[in-house]
Design an enzyme around this catalytic site. Structure first.
Site, short mmCIF file in Angstrom:
data_model
loop_
_atom_site.label_atom_id
_atom_site.label_comp_id
_atom_site.label_asym_id
_atom_site.label_seq_id
_atom_site.Cartn_x
_atom_site.Cartn_y
_atom_site.Cartn_z
N CYS A 5 -41.88 -30.28 -16.66
CA CYS A 5 -42.15 -31.71 -16.43
C CYS A 5 -40.88 -32.42 -15.96
O CYS A 5 -39.85 -32.41 -16.66
CB CYS A 5 -42.70 -32.35 -17.71
SG CYS A 5 -42.80 -34.15 -17.58
N ASN A 87 -50.63 -45.99 -14.28
CA ASN A 87 -51.71 -45.28 -13.62
C ASN A 87 -52.14 -44.22 -14.63
O ASN A 87 -51.43 -43.24 -14.85
CB ASN A 87 -51.22 -44.63 -12.32
CG ASN A 87 -50.87 -45.66 -11.26
OD1 ASN A 87 -51.50 -46.71 -11.18
ND2 ASN A 87 -49.88 -45.37 -10.45
N GLY A 93 -54.59 -42.62 -10.00
CA GLY A 93 -53.41 -42.46 -9.16
C GLY A 93 -52.19 -41.90 -9.87
O GLY A 93 -51.10 -41.89 -9.31
N HIS A 100 -46.03 -42.97 -18.04
CA HIS A 100 -44.93 -43.84 -17.57
C HIS A 100 -45.47 -45.20 -17.18
O HIS A 100 -46.45 -45.31 -16.45
CB HIS A 100 -44.18 -43.21 -16.39
CG HIS A 100 -45.06 -42.72 -15.28
ND1 HIS A 100 -45.76 -41.54 -15.35
CD2 HIS A 100 -45.36 -43.25 -14.08
CE1 HIS A 100 -46.46 -41.37 -14.24
NE2 HIS A 100 -46.24 -42.40 -13.44
N HIS A 102 -44.92 -48.48 -15.02
CA HIS A 102 -44.18 -48.99 -13.86
C HIS A 102 -43.84 -50.45 -14.15
O HIS A 102 -44.73 -51.23 -14.49
CB HIS A 102 -45.06 -48.97 -12.60
CG HIS A 102 -45.41 -47.60 -12.11
ND1 HIS A 102 -44.71 -46.98 -11.11
CD2 HIS A 102 -46.39 -46.73 -12.47
CE1 HIS A 102 -45.25 -45.79 -10.85
NE2 HIS A 102 -46.27 -45.61 -11.67
P1 AMP Z 1 -47.50 -42.24 -10.64
O1 AMP Z 1 -48.15 -42.18 -9.29
O2 AMP Z 1 -47.98 -43.39 -11.47
O3 AMP Z 1 -47.60 -40.91 -11.36
O4 AMP Z 1 -45.98 -42.55 -10.37
C1 AMP Z 1 -44.98 -41.57 -10.35
C2 AMP Z 1 -43.72 -42.28 -9.97
O5 AMP Z 1 -42.63 -41.43 -10.30
C3 AMP Z 1 -43.60 -42.58 -8.47
O6 AMP Z 1 -43.40 -43.99 -8.30
C4 AMP Z 1 -42.40 -41.76 -8.03
O7 AMP Z 1 -41.62 -42.41 -7.06
C5 AMP Z 1 -41.64 -41.57 -9.33
N1 AMP Z 1 -40.81 -40.38 -9.41
C6 AMP Z 1 -41.17 -39.12 -9.11
N2 AMP Z 1 -40.15 -38.27 -9.31
C7 AMP Z 1 -39.11 -39.02 -9.77
C8 AMP Z 1 -37.76 -38.75 -10.16
N3 AMP Z 1 -37.26 -37.51 -10.12
N4 AMP Z 1 -36.97 -39.76 -10.57
C9 AMP Z 1 -37.46 -41.02 -10.61
N5 AMP Z 1 -38.72 -41.35 -10.26
C10 AMP Z 1 -39.54 -40.37 -9.84
ZN ZN Z 2 -42.91 -34.56 -19.82
#
Ligand code: AMP
Ligand code: ZN
Length: 146
Positions: A5, A87, A93, A100, A102
């Protein structure tokens, strides 16, 4: 921690990220592909895929950080507010399977709508259908409300 992850690996310091806050329960870092400058993610320290998977006490510790992080993101980015969203699940999405939030700074005249603008219409329900939904939910939730 889930070795495969990406967010667990960030929380463990195994891959680089702009971590802005961390304690035993949560970690906040800048989104690598920000919607706007200052777009921040807040994750529970432990790996949970969905919000509903988090035991309530852990969820409370995770969410306890949210007000201060929103306040800091908006203050540092000189924003007037923030859109805060999860999401929750692939259908909504979610691409990274570690919970997480946003936190996206919002500015006057940024031209972005509310979360409501994701949906083109509104559900027009007959009152008895609304009643039935509320009844089913309150029955399902009752044991937790004691
Ligand atoms: P979601 O579509 O809600 O799963 O959002 C995932 C978010 O994680 C997206 O906005 C990505 O730009 C962000 N993301 C993915 N990989 C990384 C990373 N290594 N560091 C920081 N943000 C990330
Ligand atoms: Zn994790």
């Amino acid at each position: 921690m889930a070795d495969d992850c990406i967010f667990c690996r960030i929380a463990a310091g195994k891959i680089p990220a702009h971590v802005v806050y961390q304690d035993e329960s949560a970690c906040a870092f800048l989104d690598v592909n920000p919607l706007v400058a200052g777009h921040t993610l807040l994750i529970p320290a432990k790996h949970y895929e969905r919000l509903e998977d988090i035991p309530s006490e852990e969820a409370a510790r995770y969410l306890a950080n949210l007000p201060r992080i929103i306040a800091t993101v908006t203050h540092v980015m000189d924003a007037e507010g923030a859109t805060v969203a999860w999401n929750d699940g692939p259908v909504a999405g979610q691409e990274v399977p570690h919970v997480h939030a946003h936190i996206v700074p919002r500015h006057a005249k940024d031209g972005v709508g509310p979360i409501h603008s994701l949906f083109s219409g509104r559900a027009r329900l007959p009152p008895e259908e609304t009643e039935r939904i509320a009844d089913r939910m309150s029955r399902a939730l009752r044991p937790r409300l004691r």
